[in-house]
Scaffold this motif. Structure first.
Motif, PDB file in Angstrom:
ATOM      1  N   ILE A  63       1.382  -1.184   0.656  1.00 46.70           N
ATOM      2  CA  ILE A  63       0.460   0.245   0.258  1.00 46.70           C
ATOM      3  C   ILE A  63       1.003   1.073   0.435  1.00 46.70           C
ATOM      4  O   ILE A  63       1.786   1.507   0.835  1.00 46.70           O
ATOM      5  N   PRO A  64       0.179   2.375  -1.049  1.00 45.32           N
ATOM      6  CA  PRO A  64       1.767   3.194  -0.611  1.00 45.32           C
ATOM      7  C   PRO A  64       1.199   4.026   0.185  1.00 45.32           C
ATOM      8  O   PRO A  64       0.137   4.453   0.647  1.00 45.32           O
ATOM      9  N   THR A  65       1.981   4.777   1.119  1.00 47.60           N
ATOM     10  CA  THR A  65       2.156   6.263   1.655  1.00 47.60           C
ATOM     11  C   THR A  65       1.700   7.075   1.432  1.00 47.60           C
ATOM     12  O   THR A  65       1.007   7.301   2.188  1.00 47.60           O
ATOM     13  N   SER A  66       1.433   7.141   0.003  1.00 46.56           N
ATOM     14  CA  SER A  66       0.752   8.438   0.111  1.00 46.56           C
ATOM     15  C   SER A  66      -0.329   8.205  -0.074  1.00 46.56           C
ATOM     16  O   SER A  66      -1.182   9.655   0.896  1.00 46.56           O
ATOM     17  N   LEU A  67      -1.546   7.296  -0.050  1.00 44.92           N
ATOM     18  CA  LEU A  67      -2.840   6.890   0.497  1.00 44.92           C
ATOM     19  C   LEU A  67      -2.915   6.070   1.658  1.00 44.92           C
ATOM     20  O   LEU A  67      -4.331   6.730   2.016  1.00 44.92           O
ATOM     21  N   ASP A  68      -2.306   5.971   2.485  1.00 41.60           N
ATOM     22  CA  ASP A  68      -2.384   5.019   3.548  1.00 41.60           C
ATOM     23  C   ASP A  68      -3.761   3.830   3.620  1.00 41.60           C
ATOM     24  O   ASP A  68      -3.878   3.965   4.614  1.00 41.60           O
ATOM     25  N   GLU A  69      -3.617   3.590   2.277  1.00 40.41           N
ATOM     26  CA  GLU A  69      -5.006   2.471   2.054  1.00 40.41           C
ATOM     27  C   GLU A  69      -4.841   2.647   0.680  1.00 40.41           C
ATOM     28  O   GLU A  69      -4.374   2.582  -0.179  1.00 40.41           O
ATOM     29  N   CYS A  70      -5.865   1.102   0.140  1.00 39.03           N
ATOM     30  CA  CYS A  70      -5.099   0.374  -0.696  1.00 39.03           C
ATOM     31  C   CYS A  70      -6.466   2.022  -2.043  1.00 39.03           C
ATOM     32  O   CYS A  70      -7.436   2.115  -1.040  1.00 39.03           O
ATOM     33  N   VAL A  71      -6.257   1.572  -2.899  1.00 38.37           N
ATOM     34  CA  VAL A  71      -6.529   1.699  -3.822  1.00 38.37           C
ATOM     35  C   VAL A  71      -7.947   1.912  -4.155  1.00 38.37           C
ATOM     36  O   VAL A  71      -8.921   3.225  -4.081  1.00 38.37           O
ATOM     37  N   SER A  72      -8.485   0.816  -3.999  1.00 32.71           N
ATOM     38  CA  SER A  72     -10.199   1.330  -3.335  1.00 32.71           C
ATOM     39  C   SER A  72     -11.107   1.753  -2.823  1.00 32.71           C
ATOM     40  O   SER A  72     -11.517   2.201  -2.532  1.00 32.71           O
TER      41      SER A  72
END
Length: 123
Positions: free
Chosen positions: A104-113
């Motif tokens: 999981i990208p740290t820029s989002l801190d959550e999955c893309v969904s």
């Protein structure tokens, strides 16, 4: 440029220009590539160069003696298990608690969904 290099050099260490260090000395990365580690020895020299990539700053790489280097410690089963658990934790979304199938990208801190729920998904 030479004056800049000499002014910022550590006076206690021998300093060599880029790619001109004598045989028998290596950086940490070079030691690791050959299966060695510094093994607690002190830094014996340094390589300095002016880097164009990082805003024309002076860069330093520390050198260690190869003859004093020790072999890299092997991974134990406990270390392998800890590494696998840490990597698995990076794949689990904190919101939906599912394995995303990727880190999981740290820029989002959550999955893309979870980050973009309104966007259509490819089937």
């Amino acid at each position: 440029m030479l004056r800049q290099l000499s002014e910022s050099a550590n006076p206690l260490l021998s300093t060599y220009p880029f790619r001109l260090a004598p045989d028998g000395l290596a950086t940490r990365r070079q030691l690791r590539a050959t299966g060695l580690r510094p093994g607690g020895q002190d830094i014996c020299a340094q390589v300095m160069w002016l880097s164009r990539r990082y805003g024309r700053r002076i860069r330093v790489a520390y050198l260690y003696r190869i003859d004093r280097a020790l072999p890299v410690r092997p991974m134990t089963p406990a270390k392998w298990a800890a590494l696998a658990a840490a990597n698995a934790a990076r794949r689990i979304c904190p919101n939906c608690r599912t394995d995303a199938g990727y880190v999981i990208p740290t820029s989002l801190d959550e999955c893309v969904s979870c980050a973009y729920p309104e966007e259509p998904r490819a089937a």
